[in-house]
Design a protein around this motif. Structure first.
Motif, short mmCIF file in Angstrom:
data_model
loop_
_atom_site.label_atom_id
_atom_site.label_comp_id
_atom_site.label_asym_id
_atom_site.label_seq_id
_atom_site.Cartn_x
_atom_site.Cartn_y
_atom_site.Cartn_z
N TYR A 167 13.43 -0.44 2.20
CA TYR A 167 12.39 0.55 1.95
C TYR A 167 12.88 1.92 2.40
CZ TYR A 167 9.32 -3.46 1.34
OH TYR A 167 8.76 -4.61 0.89
N GLU A 168 12.50 2.92 1.61
CA GLU A 168 12.82 4.29 2.00
C GLU A 168 11.74 5.23 1.51
OE1 GLU A 168 15.93 5.87 -1.33
OE2 GLU A 168 16.76 4.58 0.23
N LEU A 169 11.63 6.35 2.22
CA LEU A 169 10.65 7.36 1.83
C LEU A 169 11.11 8.07 0.57
CD1 LEU A 169 9.78 9.03 5.25
CD2 LEU A 169 8.41 7.40 3.96
N LYS A 170 10.15 8.46 -0.24
CA LYS A 170 10.45 9.23 -1.45
C LYS A 170 10.28 10.71 -1.08
CE LYS A 170 9.17 7.60 -5.43
NZ LYS A 170 8.31 7.11 -6.51
N HIS A 171 11.41 11.39 -1.02
CA HIS A 171 11.42 12.76 -0.53
C HIS A 171 10.70 13.74 -1.45
CE1 HIS A 171 13.72 11.86 3.03
NE2 HIS A 171 14.39 11.00 2.28
N ASP A 172 10.63 13.44 -2.73
CA ASP A 172 9.88 14.32 -3.63
C ASP A 172 8.38 14.28 -3.29
OD1 ASP A 172 9.85 11.65 -4.62
OD2 ASP A 172 9.32 12.35 -6.62
N VAL A 173 7.90 13.14 -2.86
CA VAL A 173 6.49 13.02 -2.47
C VAL A 173 6.26 13.77 -1.16
CG1 VAL A 173 4.65 11.41 -1.85
CG2 VAL A 173 6.22 10.85 -3.71
N LEU A 174 7.21 13.67 -0.24
CA LEU A 174 7.09 14.41 1.01
C LEU A 174 7.05 15.92 0.75
CD1 LEU A 174 9.57 12.41 3.24
CD2 LEU A 174 7.08 12.36 3.33
N LYS A 175 7.86 16.39 -0.19
CA LYS A 175 7.84 17.81 -0.55
C LYS A 175 6.48 18.20 -1.12
CE LYS A 175 12.73 18.42 -1.62
NZ LYS A 175 13.70 18.68 -2.69
N ILE A 207 0.83 -1.20 0.00
CA ILE A 207 0.00 0.00 0.00
C ILE A 207 0.87 1.25 0.00
CG2 ILE A 207 -1.64 1.34 1.39
CD1 ILE A 207 -2.90 -1.40 2.18
N LEU A 208 1.90 1.26 0.84
CA LEU A 208 2.78 2.43 0.91
C LEU A 208 3.55 2.64 -0.40
CD1 LEU A 208 4.10 2.03 4.56
CD2 LEU A 208 2.66 3.89 3.69
N VAL A 209 4.01 1.56 -1.00
CA VAL A 209 4.75 1.66 -2.26
C VAL A 209 3.80 2.10 -3.38
CG1 VAL A 209 6.00 0.34 -4.02
CG2 VAL A 209 6.60 0.07 -1.61
N SER A 210 2.62 1.51 -3.46
CA SER A 210 1.71 1.87 -4.55
C SER A 210 1.17 3.29 -4.41
CB SER A 210 0.56 0.86 -4.66
OG SER A 210 -0.27 0.93 -3.53
N SER A 211 1.20 3.83 -3.19
CA SER A 211 0.78 5.22 -3.00
C SER A 211 1.82 6.20 -3.53
CB SER A 211 0.53 5.51 -1.52
OG SER A 211 1.74 5.67 -0.82
N GLY A 212 3.06 5.69 -3.71
CA GLY A 212 4.14 6.55 -4.18
C GLY A 212 4.97 7.13 -3.06
N LEU A 213 4.57 6.92 -1.82
CA LEU A 213 5.25 7.50 -0.67
C LEU A 213 6.55 6.78 -0.32
CD1 LEU A 213 5.17 9.63 1.58
CD2 LEU A 213 3.76 8.05 2.89
N VAL A 214 6.59 5.47 -0.60
CA VAL A 214 7.73 4.63 -0.23
C VAL A 214 8.27 3.94 -1.48
CG1 VAL A 214 8.42 2.58 1.10
CG2 VAL A 214 6.91 4.28 2.13
N GLU A 215 9.58 3.77 -1.51
CA GLU A 215 10.23 3.06 -2.60
C GLU A 215 10.83 1.77 -2.06
OE1 GLU A 215 13.45 3.89 -6.16
OE2 GLU A 215 13.34 5.26 -4.48
N ALA A 216 10.65 0.67 -2.80
CA ALA A 216 11.25 -0.62 -2.46
C ALA A 216 12.49 -0.80 -3.31
CB ALA A 216 10.26 -1.76 -2.69
N ILE A 217 13.61 -1.06 -2.67
CA ILE A 217 14.88 -1.22 -3.38
C ILE A 217 15.41 -2.62 -3.08
CG2 ILE A 217 17.23 -0.36 -3.65
CD1 ILE A 217 16.03 2.32 -2.41
#
Length: 100
Positions: free
Chosen positions: A69-77, A51-61
């Motif tokens: 997993y890490e947060l996508k800072h562009d989405v946070l901005k 859910i978090l990845v598909s929302s775009g908020l989190v990236e799976a590497i």
């Protein structure tokens, strides 16, 4: 932003996912560490991370057999900008009512 803001807020609508995001705010975390920290089953973690990845908020590497997993800072901005717009709109808004 790749996904819409409503998907991000929907993803944040669960207390476990909020806690996961709080953890990821400190940096990239391996799935195994998330399992240890939250004491949930692997399928439950996978459900929340999907859910978090598909929302775009989190990236799976994927690194070898591990997933980080890490947060996508562009989405946070984008979220911060959206919240700022809401706040500035409220400050400049004059209540108007056309009720009779």
């Amino acid at each position: 932003m790749e996904q819409s803001i409503d998907q991000v807020f929907k993803a944040l609508g669960d207390p476990i996912r909020i806690q996961i995001v709080d953890t990821l705010a400190k940096g990239s975390v391996c799935a195994c560490k998330l399992l240890e920290q939250f004491q949930i089953t692997q399928p439950t973690l996978s459900f929340h991370m999907k859910i978090l990845v598909s929302s775009g908020l989190v990236e799976a590497i994927k690194q070898g057999k591990w997933v980080f997993y890490e947060l996508k800072h562009d989405v946070l901005k984008h979220i911060r900008h959206y919240a700022f717009q809401l706040e500035s709109t409220k400050q400049n808004h004059i209540a108007i009512c056309s009720c009779k």
